[in-house]
Design a protein around this motif. Structure first.
Motif, PDB file in Angstrom:
ATOM      1  N   ALA A 151       0.809  -1.220   0.000  1.00 51.26           N
ATOM      2  CA  ALA A 151       0.000   0.000   0.000  1.00 51.26           C
ATOM      3  C   ALA A 151       0.840   1.266   0.000  1.00 51.26           C
ATOM      4  CB  ALA A 151      -0.909  -0.002   1.229  1.00 51.26           C
ATOM      5  N   VAL A 152       2.113   1.160   0.353  1.00 50.43           N
ATOM      6  CA  VAL A 152       2.904   2.373   0.575  1.00 50.43           C
ATOM      7  C   VAL A 152       4.101   2.525  -0.346  1.00 50.43           C
ATOM      8  CG1 VAL A 152       4.566   1.494   2.297  1.00 50.43           C
ATOM      9  CG2 VAL A 152       3.750   3.854   2.450  1.00 50.43           C
ATOM     10  N   MET A 153       4.607   1.440  -0.928  1.00 52.32           N
ATOM     11  CA  MET A 153       5.889   1.531  -1.612  1.00 52.32           C
ATOM     12  C   MET A 153       5.916   2.602  -2.710  1.00 52.32           C
ATOM     13  SD  MET A 153       8.521  -0.238  -0.590  1.00 52.32           S
ATOM     14  CE  MET A 153       9.519  -0.500  -2.059  1.00 52.32           C
ATOM     15  N   LEU A 154       5.049   2.502  -3.695  1.00 52.37           N
ATOM     16  CA  LEU A 154       5.095   3.440  -4.812  1.00 52.37           C
ATOM     17  C   LEU A 154       4.724   4.848  -4.363  1.00 52.37           C
ATOM     18  CD1 LEU A 154       5.645   3.792  -7.814  1.00 52.37           C
ATOM     19  CD2 LEU A 154       3.244   3.326  -8.247  1.00 52.37           C
ATOM     20  N   LYS A 155       3.641   4.966  -3.628  1.00 50.16           N
ATOM     21  CA  LYS A 155       3.193   6.291  -3.198  1.00 50.16           C
ATOM     22  C   LYS A 155       4.172   6.897  -2.198  1.00 50.16           C
ATOM     23  CE  LYS A 155      -1.632   4.762  -3.662  1.00 50.16           C
ATOM     24  NZ  LYS A 155      -1.323   3.331  -3.879  1.00 50.16           N
ATOM     25  N   GLY A 156       4.633   6.096  -1.258  1.00 52.65           N
ATOM     26  CA  GLY A 156       5.548   6.606  -0.241  1.00 52.65           C
ATOM     27  C   GLY A 156       6.897   6.993  -0.803  1.00 52.65           C
ATOM     28  N   LEU A 157       7.444   6.167  -1.702  1.00 50.60           N
ATOM     29  CA  LEU A 157       8.711   6.519  -2.331  1.00 50.60           C
ATOM     30  C   LEU A 157       8.549   7.744  -3.236  1.00 50.60           C
ATOM     31  CD1 LEU A 157      10.154   3.003  -3.263  1.00 50.60           C
ATOM     32  CD2 LEU A 157      10.913   4.516  -1.416  1.00 50.60           C
ATOM     33  N   GLY A 185      -5.965  11.969  -1.971  1.00 50.03           N
ATOM     34  CA  GLY A 185      -5.692  10.703  -2.647  1.00 50.03           C
ATOM     35  C   GLY A 185      -4.573   9.927  -1.983  1.00 50.03           C
ATOM     36  N   GLY A 186      -4.161   8.845  -2.643  1.00 50.94           N
ATOM     37  CA  GLY A 186      -3.147   7.981  -2.051  1.00 50.94           C
ATOM     38  C   GLY A 186      -1.822   8.678  -1.837  1.00 50.94           C
ATOM     39  N   VAL A 187      -1.272   9.314  -2.886  1.00 50.82           N
ATOM     40  CA  VAL A 187      -0.021  10.052  -2.748  1.00 50.82           C
ATOM     41  C   VAL A 187      -0.229  11.276  -1.867  1.00 50.82           C
ATOM     42  CG1 VAL A 187       1.726  11.383  -3.998  1.00 50.82           C
ATOM     43  CG2 VAL A 187       0.896   9.224  -4.944  1.00 50.82           C
ATOM     44  N   GLN A 197     -13.281   7.366  -6.473  1.00 51.29           N
ATOM     45  CA  GLN A 197     -14.148   6.863  -5.404  1.00 51.29           C
ATOM     46  C   GLN A 197     -13.345   6.244  -4.262  1.00 51.29           C
ATOM     47  OE1 GLN A 197     -16.551   4.105  -7.613  1.00 51.29           O
ATOM     48  NE2 GLN A 197     -17.872   5.686  -8.484  1.00 51.29           N
ATOM     49  N   THR A 198     -12.023   6.302  -4.354  1.00 54.71           N
ATOM     50  CA  THR A 198     -11.181   5.667  -3.346  1.00 54.71           C
ATOM     51  C   THR A 198     -10.536   6.707  -2.444  1.00 54.71           C
ATOM     52  OG1 THR A 198      -9.207   5.715  -4.737  1.00 54.71           O
ATOM     53  CG2 THR A 198     -10.647   3.803  -4.948  1.00 54.71           C
ATOM     54  N   THR A 199     -10.213   6.300  -1.239  1.00 51.43           N
ATOM     55  CA  THR A 199      -9.392   7.101  -0.341  1.00 51.43           C
ATOM     56  C   THR A 199      -8.289   6.198   0.185  1.00 51.43           C
ATOM     57  OG1 THR A 199     -10.823   6.582   1.547  1.00 51.43           O
ATOM     58  CG2 THR A 199     -11.265   8.637   0.365  1.00 51.43           C
TER      59      THR A 199
END
Length: 325
Positions: A120-126, A151-153, A316-318
């Motif tokens: 859940a975090v690798m791409l957005k967190g990096l 959003g996610g990022v 539609q996502t958080t």
């Protein structure tokens, strides 16, 4: 045999197929990972639609996941069977039960970080790591603008900015998303469905605008973003959620105050195993210290990837969405 999602033509979520396939044996410098959780991201829809062309069709999809090393190539020394690992920078094919990828794309996953949490975090967190810590190295005290802050990022950016002592102004599409961004650490929010973003930025910054604007939306926000950058400031265009920015007239940068623009990517920053691991280590430290909380907004079975992408594209996502093999 294993299951995976692939596509043989470009289009909407309906082109995604859930099929049996035969995973390859890892090459000399490769590792085969048994995925325990897979990340879902906007960039996946770019490959599916053809905005970003895949190397060939049919193609696998997805670049992010976490799991257990199942097999290693003959010349791989840094990983062994049974290691807990995570990855975020490809190659395509993460939407699968088994994924073969270069060992250089993997990082070691601390015991304190779960598989679902990592996916859940690798791409957005990096992404947030390089945006806030490298593309524009925030020192604390700045007031910045970050589009799609709920959003996610954006959610990770709100938290990380607050931890750095940075005032993040987030743009959102509804009062509900504004509340979410504020909960995540945003200093202020602008509801672009009701407010003029550039005007509100002027008001919030006492007319100074922002030294850096982070824009992952693309076409729809490009001109607004330029209007929010302070003279000699930087516009960081890092995504295309609304479509690619095209037809840019460089003269506009002069007219609006000798502005800078960059179009960075995660792959451009995590371009060696050492830099990738260092970035991941900082990300994992943010999580284990409690300064960065990972919220998984929804979980979908791998076979339901099309449904998950539909929800993502419709905003539609958080938080983060993950796929489970």
């Amino acid at each position: 045999m294993a299951k995976r999602i692939q596509f043989s033509r470009h289009g909407g979520p309906e082109v995604l197929e859930y099929l049996d396939y035969q995973p390859a044996a890892p090459g000399p410098h490769e590792v085969r990972v048994q995925n325990r959780a897979i990340g879902l991201n906007f960039i996946d829809t770019y490959y599916r639609s053809g905005l970003y062309p895949p190397p060939a069709l049919p193609s696998g999809l997805g670049t992010e996941g976490a799991g257990i090393v199942e097999a290693v190539g003959a010349q791989v020394e840094q990983f062994q069977v049974g290691d807990r690992v995570a990855y975020a920078t490809g190659p395509l094919g993460a939407y699968s039960e088994l994924h073969v990828l270069p060992a250089s794309k993997l990082v070691k996953l601390p015991e304190a970080i779960g598989f679902e949490q990592a996916a859940a975090v690798m791409l957005k967190g990096l992404t947030v790591q390089y945006l806030l810590r490298q593309t524009f190295a925030l020192q604390g005290g700045e007031t910045i603008l970050f589009h799609a802050a709920a959003g996610g990022v954006g959610s990770f950016a709100c938290q990380w900015a607050k931890a750095l002592g940075v005032k993040l102004i987030g743009t959102v599409s509804s009062p509900q998303k504004a509340a979410r961004a504020m909960e995540q650490g945003a200093w202020a929010c602008i509801d672009y469905s009701r407010e003029n973003v550039a005007q509100r930025v002027l008001e919030l910054t006492d007319g100074q605008k922002c030294p850096v604007v982070y824009d992952g939306v693309g076409k729809d926000t490009w001109e607004t973003s330029l209007d929010c950058v302070a003279p000699r400031g930087l516009l960081v265009s890092f995504g295309n959620a609304s479509g690619a920015v095209t037809g840019v007239n460089l003269g506009i940068l002069a007219q609006k105050g000798s502005l800078y623009v960059t179009r960075p990517t995660l792959a451009g920053y995590a371009d060696t195993p050492q830099r990738l691991q260092a970035m991941a280590d900082e990300l994992f430290a943010m999580i284990t210290s409690g300064r960065l909380k990972v919220e998984i907004g929804s979980r979908h079975a791998l076979q339901d990837a099309a449904q998950a992408q539909t929800a993502l594209s419709a905003r539609q996502t958080t938080g983060s969405t993950i796929l489970l093999p």
